[in-house]
Enzyme design. Sequence first.
Site, PDB file in Angstrom:
ATOM      1  N   ASP A 198       0.876  -1.167   0.000  1.00 18.80           N
ATOM      2  CA  ASP A 198       0.000   0.000   0.000  1.00 18.80           C
ATOM      3  C   ASP A 198       0.913   1.215   0.000  1.00 18.80           C
ATOM      4  O   ASP A 198       1.511   1.554   1.018  1.00 18.80           O
ATOM      5  CB  ASP A 198      -0.891  -0.030   1.249  1.00 18.80           C
ATOM      6  CG  ASP A 198      -1.631   1.282   1.473  1.00 18.80           C
ATOM      7  OD1 ASP A 198      -1.645   2.129   0.551  1.00 18.80           O
ATOM      8  OD2 ASP A 198      -2.205   1.452   2.559  1.00 18.80           O
ATOM      9  N   LYS A 210       2.653  11.653  -3.536  1.00 20.20           N
ATOM     10  CA  LYS A 210       1.625  10.914  -4.273  1.00 20.20           C
ATOM     11  C   LYS A 210       0.594  11.867  -4.875  1.00 20.20           C
ATOM     12  O   LYS A 210      -0.075  11.554  -5.840  1.00 20.20           O
ATOM     13  CB  LYS A 210       0.950   9.934  -3.307  1.00 20.20           C
ATOM     14  CG  LYS A 210       0.036   8.922  -3.942  1.00 20.20           C
ATOM     15  CD  LYS A 210      -0.530   8.012  -2.868  1.00 20.20           C
ATOM     16  CE  LYS A 210      -1.564   7.071  -3.406  1.00 20.20           C
ATOM     17  NZ  LYS A 210      -2.111   6.232  -2.328  1.00 20.20           N
ATOM     18  N   GLU A 236      -7.341   0.843  -4.188  1.00 23.09           N
ATOM     19  CA  GLU A 236      -7.284   0.762  -2.731  1.00 23.09           C
ATOM     20  C   GLU A 236      -8.597   0.295  -2.082  1.00 23.09           C
ATOM     21  O   GLU A 236      -8.573  -0.632  -1.280  1.00 23.09           O
ATOM     22  CB  GLU A 236      -6.808   2.096  -2.148  1.00 23.09           C
ATOM     23  CG  GLU A 236      -5.306   2.254  -2.328  1.00 23.09           C
ATOM     24  CD  GLU A 236      -4.827   3.689  -2.304  1.00 23.09           C
ATOM     25  OE1 GLU A 236      -5.605   4.575  -1.934  1.00 23.09           O
ATOM     26  OE2 GLU A 236      -3.648   3.913  -2.667  1.00 23.09           O
ATOM     27  N   ASP A 242     -13.068   5.451   1.654  1.00 26.53           N
ATOM     28  CA  ASP A 242     -11.621   5.454   1.873  1.00 26.53           C
ATOM     29  C   ASP A 242     -11.090   6.887   1.815  1.00 26.53           C
ATOM     30  O   ASP A 242     -10.924   7.450   0.735  1.00 26.53           O
ATOM     31  CB  ASP A 242     -10.959   4.554   0.807  1.00 26.53           C
ATOM     32  CG  ASP A 242      -9.447   4.497   0.927  1.00 26.53           C
ATOM     33  OD1 ASP A 242      -8.884   5.208   1.781  1.00 26.53           O
ATOM     34  OD2 ASP A 242      -8.814   3.749   0.167  1.00 26.53           O
TER      35      ASP A 242
END
Lengths: 666, 134
Positions: A53, A115, A219, A241
Amino acid sequence: MFSITFRQSLRTTGSTCRIPRLPRLSLPIRRFYASGSTIKAAVHKPVKVIGIDLGTTNSAVAVVEGEMPRILENSQGDRTTPSIVAFTTRGDVLVGATAKRQAVVNSENTFYATKRLIGRKFEDDEVQNDISHLSYKVVKHENGDAWLQTTVGENLSYSPSQIGGFVLKEMKHVAETNLNSEAKNAVITVPAYFNDSQRQATKTAGELVGLNVVRIVNEPTAASLAYGMNQKKNGLLAVYDLGGGTFDISVLDIDDGVFEVRSTNGDTHLGGEDFDNVLVKYIVGKFKDSQKGDEDITKNRMAMQRIKEAAEKAKIALSHVHKTRIQIPFIVKDENIDFELAESELDEMTMHLIKKTMEPLKKAISDADLKRSDIDEVIMVGGMTRMPRIRRMVGDFFNKKPNTEVNPDEAVAIGAAIQGAVLSGEVKDVLLLDVTPLTLGIETYGGLFSPLIPRNTTVPCKIQTTYSTAVDGQNSIDVNVYQGERPLVRDNKLIGKFKLTDIPPKPKGVPKIQVSFDIDADGIIKVSALDKDSGKRASITVFGKTGMSQAEVEQLVKQSKKTTKEDQMTLNYLKHVNNLELIVFDSEQAINDWSRFILEEEKESLGRKLSIVKRMISDSRSGDLFDVKLIKAAQVELKDETMEIIQNAGQRSRDARKKVQSHEPN
Amino acid sequence: CVIAHAAQYSAEDLEIFAVQSKLVEDSKRTDYDFYKFLRLPDGASSDAKTIEKHYRNLSRKWHPDKYRDAKTKHRAEKRFQKLSLIITILRDHEKKQRYDYYLKKGFPQYDKATGQFIFGKRFKPNLILTLSII
């Protein structure tokens, strides 16, 4: 003419005769094939695939062992590692907690939350907006991408993919230390709402550090696997999420091991970082109100870094308590920050961010053709979902208390590991059916967006369309490919420009070029073209695409391979040095044990040799000496001399014992 | 620049035609359709639940992740790609209605000379369809 027909009919009759026999023939073959493959599977252990992850703030790695997934701890014993990479003036690259710890003193070269920049252009609104919050410099690369600039070396710059690569390498290392074997294959997760460029850039990050990225998994989908593996419950599941930098909502239909994503939506630029930024702004404002001096604190990088850390800490604390104290002593000269912050205040100032997640939520439900009440279970993933206000809001939306059984920090890595085990064949009876989050289309007349593959289509999928020319003799066609949901291309994201060239000159409309658009299981788009008349592959040139060119990637991979090769060599050398040290210990021990029977001159000669060897060892460790041959020779020489001395000593001891025995008969 | 196929058809129609013509081309059976591909004996009158069930069973069978050998994996992938596009159309009420309509009345032929889909007879599908949907 007749003979041809005759032969044809003959062939037809021939084949009709054979048809009934075919299935019988193929049956044993099939059985043989099947048994062959089981034997193979039994003999060869499936290749291990780790699940990573790669988060905005933290990363985690997991693996499935004996059908049980588990998180692998790093060398500090932590289950997650900060996704932070720092470069020091000495030329060291720090990753994880060590990088985070020195962020205050080296904020310009400490890269966090990269990211949010991966697979993006410098000119993108999100990037421009981030620049004001970031302590490091973001620059425009030759191809227009957002890159990161250090102040070390000659202001070396790195792509966000490279920074991601450093984090992935660290996670690979964590896995290898835990598993005691090489971890080459990995499943890496990305936000479900990532577009083609962002996915491609993430895959590149893995390839740059020598990982074989077997799959890019979304994810929330991964989190659903982590949930579903334990629960073994069928039904409709919503995954909310909210992580450090991105927000995803996915609706899944779970049915006897088939995890089917029905719809997904989100915002790839909404997460904990934004909550921190709001709080930082609030703290700065509060400080300015009572400031005695006139220094502009926002220009002070070190002070801002300290405020950022305090903001993050306070935000986390307010998920567990109703009130917390923000204290930063001596923020500038003799002034301090010290005030109390209540949970309700934080809720109020971040309400606009929490509300931003509601629209995607509604869209996902309607795209799945469902009503809110149809959802059987809601799970929450990502650190931000610990915020009580968010839990309440989601609970109210679905009129259902969110399930808290999955760990919001670990579920995604666990799910990635499960998908890795599915792909390696270790876990059977689980199948993931994921979708493409955005509509894929091309530009047509007047800048209109013409959709080819609608969003929420299960991947892998492929669609073909035929193009022709508009003018006589036209020898090339431009195709601009976009992803997005807006009717005009200028509001969508340009994925790539393709040029079909070398079309044979013919009247307009005659050439037929068949173009295939593929979305693979990673959600990555491939375009290929075929000239229908000649059956030849048509040439396609891709340009204007985000990310690195193949040549750039290869160059960087070569570089990293070279460094790993160098690393390997150093490692091997240091192993030899360690062996030599062991021999030194043994020799010293032996001299000690047999001291009575060793001659002084032997002691002296061995002692001299030992001191030289010890210096060689310390020089090798400090990097001043690198000579495998010399170390190996020293090993042999030292071993031989010690053996000889000990043999001599043994002889003397036996002689001495004999003497004693002969002097004392009976 | 790009030539749009035929102005009278909507993007949805063209998507349906593209999937259908590819399916017929690859199967070499002119009477092949989405329902036969999904192994639904009741054809267009199959209910949504049965369609879903068949889709899921075929996914289990054809998803490329179920195969390790490169050759069989590739074959499975090709099949699954078709399955994916077909279910996307059949799940969408409007698109399914359009598809069923064309299935009953006949699909337009792909004209190799112009690169467009055309009907043999004079026919305005969009007008009728739009009316029927409204």
